[in-house]
Design a protein around this motif. Structure first.
Motif, PDB file in Angstrom:
ATOM      1  N   SER A 327       0.832  -1.203   0.000  1.00  0.00           N
ATOM      2  CA  SER A 327       0.000   0.000   0.000  1.00  0.00           C
ATOM      3  C   SER A 327       0.868   1.256   0.000  1.00  0.00           C
ATOM      4  O   SER A 327       0.597   2.211  -0.748  1.00  0.00           O
ATOM      5  N   GLU A 328       1.900   1.261   0.811  1.00  0.00           N
ATOM      6  CA  GLU A 328       2.805   2.418   0.861  1.00  0.00           C
ATOM      7  C   GLU A 328       3.473   2.641  -0.498  1.00  0.00           C
ATOM      8  O   GLU A 328       3.563   3.784  -0.984  1.00  0.00           O
ATOM      9  N   LYS A 329       3.919   1.563  -1.127  1.00  0.00           N
ATOM     10  CA  LYS A 329       4.559   1.679  -2.445  1.00  0.00           C
ATOM     11  C   LYS A 329       3.593   2.259  -3.474  1.00  0.00           C
ATOM     12  O   LYS A 329       3.953   3.140  -4.263  1.00  0.00           O
ATOM     13  N   THR A 330       2.334   1.785  -3.451  1.00  0.00           N
ATOM     14  CA  THR A 330       1.323   2.293  -4.392  1.00  0.00           C
ATOM     15  C   THR A 330       1.078   3.779  -4.165  1.00  0.00           C
ATOM     16  O   THR A 330       1.015   4.557  -5.123  1.00  0.00           O
ATOM     17  N   LEU A 331       0.952   4.171  -2.900  1.00  0.00           N
ATOM     18  CA  LEU A 331       0.676   5.574  -2.582  1.00  0.00           C
ATOM     19  C   LEU A 331       1.840   6.479  -2.971  1.00  0.00           C
ATOM     20  O   LEU A 331       1.639   7.590  -3.488  1.00  0.00           O
ATOM     21  N   ARG A 332       3.066   6.005  -2.759  1.00  0.00           N
ATOM     22  CA  ARG A 332       4.227   6.825  -3.142  1.00  0.00           C
ATOM     23  C   ARG A 332       4.335   6.932  -4.664  1.00  0.00           C
ATOM     24  O   ARG A 332       4.762   7.967  -5.196  1.00  0.00           O
ATOM     25  N   ASN A 333       3.945   5.883  -5.363  1.00  0.00           N
ATOM     26  CA  ASN A 333       3.910   5.948  -6.832  1.00  0.00           C
ATOM     27  C   ASN A 333       2.867   6.972  -7.306  1.00  0.00           C
ATOM     28  O   ASN A 333       3.095   7.701  -8.276  1.00  0.00           O
ATOM     29  N   ILE A 334       1.725   6.995  -6.599  1.00  0.00           N
ATOM     30  CA  ILE A 334       0.680   7.969  -6.928  1.00  0.00           C
ATOM     31  C   ILE A 334       1.222   9.387  -6.747  1.00  0.00           C
ATOM     32  O   ILE A 334       1.059  10.250  -7.621  1.00  0.00           O
ATOM     33  N   ILE A 335       1.877   9.634  -5.618  1.00  0.00           N
ATOM     34  CA  ILE A 335       2.411  10.964  -5.318  1.00  0.00           C
ATOM     35  C   ILE A 335       3.450  11.371  -6.357  1.00  0.00           C
ATOM     36  O   ILE A 335       3.447  12.505  -6.856  1.00  0.00           O
ATOM     37  N   ASP A 336       4.321  10.423  -6.735  1.00  0.00           N
ATOM     38  CA  ASP A 336       5.336  10.707  -7.762  1.00  0.00           C
ATOM     39  C   ASP A 336       4.690  11.076  -9.096  1.00  0.00           C
ATOM     40  O   ASP A 336       5.125  12.011  -9.773  1.00  0.00           O
ATOM     41  N   GLY A 355      -0.868   8.717   5.724  1.00  0.00           N
ATOM     42  CA  GLY A 355      -0.877   9.048   7.149  1.00  0.00           C
ATOM     43  C   GLY A 355      -1.656   8.029   7.959  1.00  0.00           C
ATOM     44  O   GLY A 355      -1.216   7.605   9.042  1.00  0.00           O
ATOM     45  N   ILE A 356      -2.812   7.615   7.439  1.00  0.00           N
ATOM     46  CA  ILE A 356      -3.631   6.593   8.116  1.00  0.00           C
ATOM     47  C   ILE A 356      -2.861   5.274   8.214  1.00  0.00           C
ATOM     48  O   ILE A 356      -2.913   4.578   9.233  1.00  0.00           O
ATOM     49  N   LEU A 357      -2.111   4.953   7.146  1.00  0.00           N
ATOM     50  CA  LEU A 357      -1.293   3.735   7.134  1.00  0.00           C
ATOM     51  C   LEU A 357      -0.294   3.757   8.289  1.00  0.00           C
ATOM     52  O   LEU A 357      -0.154   2.770   9.036  1.00  0.00           O
TER      53      LEU A 357
END
Length: 440
Positions: A327-336, A355-357
């Protein structure tokens, strides 16, 4: 008179995905004006059947080939930009019109409409609205009803995206009426679909279904399978939003019976709704799989906003499964991907979920930092609901770290912005959630 009759005959067979220009039809009408009544009767009878060969013999312009659905080269940059916009390639369209100068009111109005579409895609609703209004005035002056209707459709979309549903409905209804007046059945039906989705967002589900049925009847009359896919997808989404998951699944399957593998937009939305439905059923692994298919299709159709929304759903589903690293990897990819790009996706959502994660991992300091990043984004965009939620999340991190005074300050800020948003459900939820910590 010939121009109006020609337009009605051509638009009877044309969808909004086809390129069309009233200015070109006017030139064609001037050619037809030199024909005898007998010749005109034959030509119009052929056009009504969808046969444009009699027209191509009179005027073999590239624009006519486009109207006939054929690919052609050596087109004016403005036409190429309009074609790019029909393919949702906003980057290409923007480049094509960057230094383009209009030579008449027709080109000026079309250029304004193209710029408005690009501005809306970038989230600049004020510019989009201003340019659309200017385009409408010019189209009215020219008597170009089709383009005027397209501009009102865009106007309605802008107001819908800006959260002003009543005005959006008026604009969309005006668009539908204009399309109806010139016999543009497919365009009229598509606007009915847009009105339906607007009503869905306002939770007026029965009225929405009525508009969807109007659209279905028109598309069925025209044997327009691709457009039927879109409307059945919209009906499925309506059922999903109203939490009628069995009906949502039924309409998803119905849409697929009309959908060819070439209809990438229809397929992408179908996978999108299927993924959301699976998530609502708490079938998180299935939701991830379906959303990944949607992401691939959205990439193929250059729909970055929708792609980011699906990636966000993947991250949510992964978090539900406690797959924190994924999930963290997906979210960081989204932000990038989202950073520095103008899309309808709110990057604040990705920061907030991240943040919730970290809250779930009990890393409250990192969670607070991410909520603050989300908060900055929400404040810049004046999204008061988002601001309220971010302050509430920051309050929770402070409460859970035992910092009651800081928690209370952020709770007060959360409730203040919730009141500002006017969302009564949000106000009630935040009060019940945050007051519980003060009671401890």
């Amino acid at each position: 008179m010939i121009f109006r009759l020609l337009e009605r005959c051509i638009l009877n067979k044309l969808s909004l995905q086809n390129w069309y220009s009233s200015a070109f039809s006017l030139k064609l009408a001037e050619k037809l004006n030199k024909k005898t009544k007998k010749e005109l009767v034959f030509i119009f009878a052929e056009i009504k059947k969808g046969n444009f060969s009699s027209l191509t013999k009179i005027y073999s312009a590239n624009e006519l080939k486009l109207i006939c659905g054929k690919k052609t080269k050596s087109l004016h940059p403005l036409i190429n930009a309009e074609l790019a916009l029909l393919d949702f390639d906003f980057k290409k369209a923007s480049k094509l019109i960057e230094n383009l100068k209009a030579i008449n009111n027709d080109e000026k109005a079309r250029l304004l409409l193209a710029e408005a579409k690009i501005a809306m895609n970038e989230g600049d609703m004020e510019t989009a609205s201003h340019k659309t209004a200017l385009a409408i005035k010019l189209f009215q002056k020219l008597g170009f009803v089709f383009e005027e209707a397209c501009a009102y459709l865009l106007y309605g979309t802008i107001y819908r995206a800006s959260g002003i549903p009543d005005t959006a409905q008026i604009m969309l209804k005006t668009s539908a009426d204009l399309f109806k007046n010139i016999n543009a059945k497919a365009a009229e039906a598509e606007v009915y679909g847009n009105i339906g989705m607007l009503l869905v967002m306002d939770k007026r589900f029965d009225e929405a279904i009525d508009y969807f049925e109007k659209a279905i009847n028109l598309f069925a009359e025209m044997n327009n399978a691709d457009s039927l896919v879109n409307i059945y997808n919209q009906k499925a989404l309506t059922m999903l939003i109203s939490n009628n998951l069995p009906q949502a699944t039924a309409w998803i399957k119905k849409a697929l019976t009309y959908c060819s593998q070439k209809n990438l937009r229809g397929l992408s939305l179908n996978y999108d709704i299927s993924a959301q439905t699976a998530f609502a059923k708490q079938q998180y692994a299935k939701a991830v799989s379906l959303a990944k298919h949607a992401v691939e299709l959205y990439m193929a159709t250059n729909n970055l906003s929708a792609k980011l929304e699906m990636m966000y759903l993947i991250a949510q589903a992964q978090l539900k499964q406690k797959h924190f690293s994924a999930s963290e990897k997906t979210l960081r990819n989204i932000i990038d991907e989202a950073t520095g790009k103008q899309t309808c996706f709110h990057i604040a959502n990705a920061y907030s979920l991240l943040g919730i994660l970290f809250m779930q991992k009990k890393d409250f300091s990192r969670a607070k930092g991410l909520f603050n990043q989300s908060l900055c984004s929400e404040l810049n965009n004046e999204r008061w609901c988002g601001v309220a939620i971010d302050y509430a999340n920051i309050a929770l991190t402070e409460y859970r770290k035992g910092r009651k005074e800081e928690g209370y300050k952020n709770k007060v800020a959360a409730l203040k912005y919730a009141e500002e948003s006017g969302d009564k459900e949000l106000i009630s939820y935040l009060k019940s959630t945050l007051n519980a910590f003060d009671a401890e």
